[in-house]
Design a protein around this motif. Sequence first.
Motif, short mmCIF file in Angstrom:
data_model
loop_
_atom_site.label_atom_id
_atom_site.label_comp_id
_atom_site.label_asym_id
_atom_site.label_seq_id
_atom_site.Cartn_x
_atom_site.Cartn_y
_atom_site.Cartn_z
N ILE A 279 0.84 -1.20 0.00
CA ILE A 279 0.00 0.00 0.00
C ILE A 279 0.88 1.25 0.00
O ILE A 279 0.60 2.23 -0.69
N GLY A 280 1.96 1.21 0.78
CA GLY A 280 2.88 2.35 0.82
C GLY A 280 3.50 2.66 -0.52
O GLY A 280 3.72 3.82 -0.87
N THR A 281 3.76 1.62 -1.31
CA THR A 281 4.36 1.84 -2.64
C THR A 281 3.40 2.53 -3.60
O THR A 281 3.79 2.92 -4.70
N GLY A 282 2.14 2.66 -3.19
CA GLY A 282 1.16 3.32 -4.05
C GLY A 282 1.15 4.83 -3.91
O GLY A 282 0.49 5.53 -4.67
N LEU A 283 1.88 5.36 -2.91
CA LEU A 283 1.92 6.81 -2.72
C LEU A 283 2.98 7.43 -3.62
O LEU A 283 4.09 7.70 -3.21
N SER A 284 2.62 7.64 -4.85
CA SER A 284 3.54 8.22 -5.82
C SER A 284 3.44 9.74 -5.80
O SER A 284 2.53 10.32 -5.21
N LEU A 285 4.37 10.39 -6.47
CA LEU A 285 4.32 11.84 -6.59
C LEU A 285 3.07 12.28 -7.34
O LEU A 285 2.50 13.34 -7.07
N GLU A 286 2.62 11.45 -8.28
CA GLU A 286 1.41 11.76 -9.04
C GLU A 286 0.19 11.78 -8.11
O GLU A 286 -0.71 12.62 -8.25
N THR A 287 0.17 10.84 -7.15
CA THR A 287 -0.93 10.79 -6.18
C THR A 287 -0.97 12.06 -5.35
O THR A 287 -2.04 12.64 -5.11
N ILE A 288 0.20 12.49 -4.89
CA ILE A 288 0.29 13.70 -4.08
C ILE A 288 -0.15 14.92 -4.87
O ILE A 288 -0.88 15.78 -4.38
N ARG A 289 0.30 15.00 -6.14
CA ARG A 289 -0.05 16.14 -6.97
C ARG A 289 -1.54 16.19 -7.29
O ARG A 289 -2.10 17.26 -7.52
N SER A 290 -2.18 15.01 -7.33
CA SER A 290 -3.59 14.96 -7.71
C SER A 290 -4.51 15.51 -6.63
O SER A 290 -5.66 15.84 -6.89
N VAL A 291 -4.00 15.59 -5.40
CA VAL A 291 -4.84 16.03 -4.28
C VAL A 291 -4.94 17.55 -4.29
O VAL A 291 -3.95 18.25 -4.11
N GLY A 292 -6.14 18.07 -4.46
CA GLY A 292 -6.34 19.51 -4.44
C GLY A 292 -6.17 20.08 -3.05
O GLY A 292 -6.44 19.40 -2.05
#
Length: 318
Positions: A279-292
Amino acid sequence: MGINECKTLNVTAVLKKILFIILFLFCLTPYVDTPLALVMGILLALVIGNPFQSLSQKISKWLLKAAIVGLGFGMNFYAVVESGKEGFLFTVFSIIITLLLGWILGKWLKVPYITAFLVSSGTAICGGSAIAAVGPVLNADEKQLSVALGTVFILNAVALLVFPVVGHALNLTQHQFGVWSAIAIHDTSSVVGAAQKYGEEALQLATTIKLGRALWIIPLSVFTVLIHKGDSKKINIPYFIGFFVLAMLISTFFPQGELVYSYLVFFSKRALVVTLFLIGTGLSLETIRSVGGKAFLMGLLLWIVVSLGVLGVVLYAF
């Protein structure tokens, strides 16, 4: 691109896969607990990326369900039912309050309605599972789902690391921590991970209350269908909870298999550690950027208010 550059890229890709496999196998050893596994997974994702992204997501979903069912073999059905009674009304009340607070915060911060509803649902019931259940009913698009899931994912990671520390600092009992974590942490994976870190009694109580809470995905989805005129055929039901109950019944009424059950519980706990790594490996930079910004602020404020409110009740009533 030259031949040397191609070779360099191939070597780099191979090294990433080797490192991933080494860390994956390391999570199977007793030297790694759930918080460490999650941190390792996050660091791997942020530093070099996950070379098995799609496969990791699929495996983690099924492994989490299998781990939870396996933990059921270590629980007594009657004891669990007795413990779950006191958490039932608390669960119902907290779900209603959380959804109401989410609606108010969404209005105040001017977060788009569907995104606000998804974040509120994930906070109120079962994180990503609740979001995945009501998303299709709301006809939520990929962007809205990504924002809600990203918000919940980040807060889940924080909760898994912070809750055991706060629990010990406040000298919470196993019972108090089990109730608090089950109500205040979003996803089942982080609830079970944090409770496992805290102690066996906390693990059993938190797992029971959280899975009972997860069943509220069904009435929430039906409610969402009714008020949004969605497609009721798209409601997702967490069937694996039935297998968890079955495991408890087997261990309770057929105690002759105690040795086998103990092995199943042991392997389930290790499987949970591996799950948190994946699950931790799913926290990519893209995921962080997608969060408004507004959506994340809403999710953060909602989570803080709910966590502190539940903690206050737990300290007073339990």
